[in-house]
Design a protein around this motif. Structure first.
Motif, short mmCIF file in Angstrom:
data_model
loop_
_atom_site.label_atom_id
_atom_site.label_comp_id
_atom_site.label_asym_id
_atom_site.label_seq_id
_atom_site.Cartn_x
_atom_site.Cartn_y
_atom_site.Cartn_z
N ILE A 1 0.84 -1.21 0.00
CA ILE A 1 0.00 0.00 0.00
C ILE A 1 0.87 1.25 0.00
O ILE A 1 0.68 2.17 -0.81
CB ILE A 1 -0.96 0.00 1.21
N GLU B 1 -3.38 5.25 2.24
CA GLU B 1 -4.50 4.67 2.99
C GLU B 1 -4.17 4.64 4.49
O GLU B 1 -3.01 4.64 4.88
CB GLU B 1 -4.69 3.21 2.54
N GLU B 2 -5.22 4.49 5.29
CA GLU B 2 -5.03 4.32 6.73
C GLU B 2 -4.22 3.05 6.98
O GLU B 2 -4.52 2.00 6.41
CB GLU B 2 -6.38 4.20 7.43
N ARG C 1 -10.27 0.57 10.29
CA ARG C 1 -9.75 1.40 9.21
C ARG C 1 -10.50 2.72 9.11
O ARG C 1 -9.91 3.79 8.95
CB ARG C 1 -9.86 0.61 7.90
N LYS C 2 -11.83 2.64 9.22
CA LYS C 2 -12.65 3.85 9.05
C LYS C 2 -12.98 4.52 10.38
O LYS C 2 -13.71 5.51 10.42
CB LYS C 2 -13.93 3.51 8.29
#
Lengths: 419, 157
Positions: A303, A320-321, A384-385
């Motif tokens: 990533i 990304e996280e 993640r969110k």
């Protein structure tokens, strides 16, 4: 004047390949050169244990197809080591003496195995670390030598972390006797909490493996080790699998900011403009613990590499996280971990599957699952969110990960919209 | 790209999509796409697995019962592909995420990565996923089998 390339990628593993794929999304034609000191087509480092076990054939250890470099229009220099990086004139010097200039450079240098300062380690016979293809080849050769003598090897593994346990799994059916040593008081301390370590320790012992915790090696003798408890043990094969350290020497030599890992911004850029870093050599911001750390796992390497590539090719996108995450099989037992283990712990023991969740500020920040659990990525996505748990039916989610535990609008967004 | 989209308001929970999906990868077919030898395709001991799954949500009364089908979303940011440690998962230029079963070692990293829970563990412990099975038909088998348009295959913005 030496050779010039638009993009120079130092490292040919997950982060380097991620960068190739990121660059090619944004710049289909720009010249890419990949340099690696390992003389192999890109291969998957985590697969070396499966290869040694005989579960992965030679041709399947490769991370990408044989025609990958030509299909991506990538030039490679394999088996050449970069000795020096000069940010001011945007160039590198190789061990062959060649100088290469670049517009943008990615450091995807990975990590080095860490071997503690044990007396006799530099002259140890039949000993190997276990992070690269070469290590697996060496271990395989030693096992075959024993086979020629009509016996199975006695194996000692120093390190009860992920690398040590994967080495153990690889040689389990090929070894006469296995002893795992670790100075820590529990197995996999960097991946598990105490509860999960205990489950794993019981499982290891149930498989007939000797596990000696709070024990290390004082001295390596002639195919023999003297332990910190004074005992001596003979071995045919010794794995030095204590851990890894980010490979930062190239960055340090170039004056790039490091702190037990290369410091990068959310765009994967280092303290030097035009020089990026990704993968095991870097520090990342772990959103689960809200702290900066080295997260040496393949998914994050890819990533970070991909987003580094996108940014090197002129896009302006944050990575990304990121957070730790592991899925590991060990002799038939499956273990999944994600995030960190602070906050309130919720334990669910469901029909032989052990699940532990960690909740802080009404958000899921980590979980551990021992046993089969399909669809656990639904949990991962909550981390993640950083989803507020009041938006979901968390009581039913912890029993079974389903999308029906989300609200109707949420489900619509997930299943009825493109993304 | 065309994807499978869900309308949970009209899903009957009949499981026909799952049934058709399980057989969607059988290659031995006639010109119309019909399976030639169903006896061979159906194995009672190791029955083929579906890549689409029906979820059921039971409300307090029967009218509140909800069903819907979940299969690979073929995401533009494919966490499963990015996390795959072997390179078995890949996304084609057509956007379809496919799996190479010769390369998959069943490590389950993709299961941990997928936000929607769309990977399925096959009988041989490697991973199965929806690949839209459009090689036999223009429409994926699940959508073709759905009697109530609770799943459709179309472009959406």
């Amino acid at each position: 004047m030496g050779k010039h390339t638009k993009y120079l990628i130092i490292g040919n593993s997950a982060a380097g390949i991620g960068a190739v794929e990121g660059i090619r999304i944004a710049d289909p034609l720009g010249q890419i050169l990949v340099i690696s000191d390992e003389d192999y087509h890109t291969y998957s480092r985590p697969l070396i244990s499966y290869w040694l076990e005989g579960k992965v054939a030679d041709e399947n250890i490769y991370y990408r197809d044989p025609d990958y470099y030509s299909s991506q229009d990538v030039q490679v220099k394999l088996g050449d080591k970069v000795l020096e990086l000069n940010p001011s004139d945007k160039s590198v010097t190789l061990d062959t003496g060649e100088e290469i200039r670049f517009d943008k450079c990615l450091l995807a240098t990975g990590s080095h195995p860490f071997v503690p300062p044990i007396k006799g380690k530099d002259t140890a016979k039949n000993a190997t670390t276990f992070t690269k293809m070469e290590d697996a080849l060496k271990a395989d050769e030693i096992i075959k030598e024993c086979e020629l003598e009509g016996r199975k090897p006695k194996v000692i593994i120093l390190g009860a972390g992920l690398i040590g346990l994967k080495a153990c799994e690889a040689i389990y059916d090929q070894a006469d006797e296995i002893t795992i040593l670790d100075l820590a008081d529990r197995v996999m301390p960097s991946v598990f909490n105490k509860n999960a370590s205990e489950v794993m320790e019981e499982f290891i012992k149930s498989k007939g493996i000797n596990l000696l915790l709070q024990t290390s090696i004082d001295e390596i003798l002639d195919k023999q080790v003297r332990l910190t408890n004074g005992e001596t043990l003979d071995y045919d094969l010794l794995f030095l699998a204590v851990g890894t350290r980010p490979a930062v020497e190239l960055a340090e030599g170039a004056g790039i900011e490091t702190d037990r890992g290369i410091v990068v911004d959310p765009y994967q850029q280092t303290s030097e403009a035009n020089i990026y870093a990704a993968g095991d050599c870097t520090l990342s911001f772990d959103i689960s613990s809200q702290s900066v750390k080295n997260i040496a796992i393949l998914p994050n390497a890819y990533i970070q590499g991909k987003y580094a590539g996108l940014n090197m090719a002129g896009q302006d996108v944050q990575t990304e996280e990121l957070f730790p995450l592991n899925s590991m099989g060990f002799l038939g037992l499956h273990l999944i971990t994600a995030g960190c283990y602070d906050g309130e712990s919720i334990i669910v023991d469901d029909d032989g599957v052990y699940k532990e969740f960690f909740v802080k500020d009404n958000k899921l920040i980590g979980y551990i699952i021992i046993g089969t659990c399909e669809r656990s990525g639904i949990y991962t996505h909550l981390i993640r969110k950083q989803t507020d748990l009041s938006e979901v039916d968390f009581d039913s989610l912890i029993l079974e990960p389903t999308l029906s535990s989300f609200g109707k609008q949420d489900r619509f967004n997930k299943l009825s919209r493109p993304h | 790209m065309k994807r499978v989209y869900v309308n949970e308001d009209v899903c009957l929970g009949c499981h026909l999509c799952e049934y058709e999906c399980a057989f969607s990868t059988v290659k031995d077919r006639d010109d119309t796409g019909k399976i030639n030898n169903m006896f061979k395709a159906f194995n009672r001991d190791v029955s083929p697995k579906s890549k689409i799954r029906i979820e059921e949500l039971n409300g307090d009364n029967p009218e509140e019962k909800i069903n819907f089908a979940v299969s690979c979303r073929h995401c533009e940011t494919p966490y499963c592909v990015m996390g795959c440690i072997t390179g078995a998962l890949s996304q084609g230029e057509d956007g379809v995420i496919r799996i190479n079963h010769d390369k998959c070692i069943g490590c389950r990293t993709c299961i941990v990565m997928c936000p929607y829970g769309c990977l399925v563990i096959n009988n041989d412990k490697t991973m199965l996923k929806c690949e839209l099975c459009t090689e036999h038909n223009e429409t994926p088998a699940c959508v073709k089998a759905c009697p109530n348009r609770a799943i459709v295959y179309e472009e959406r913005e």
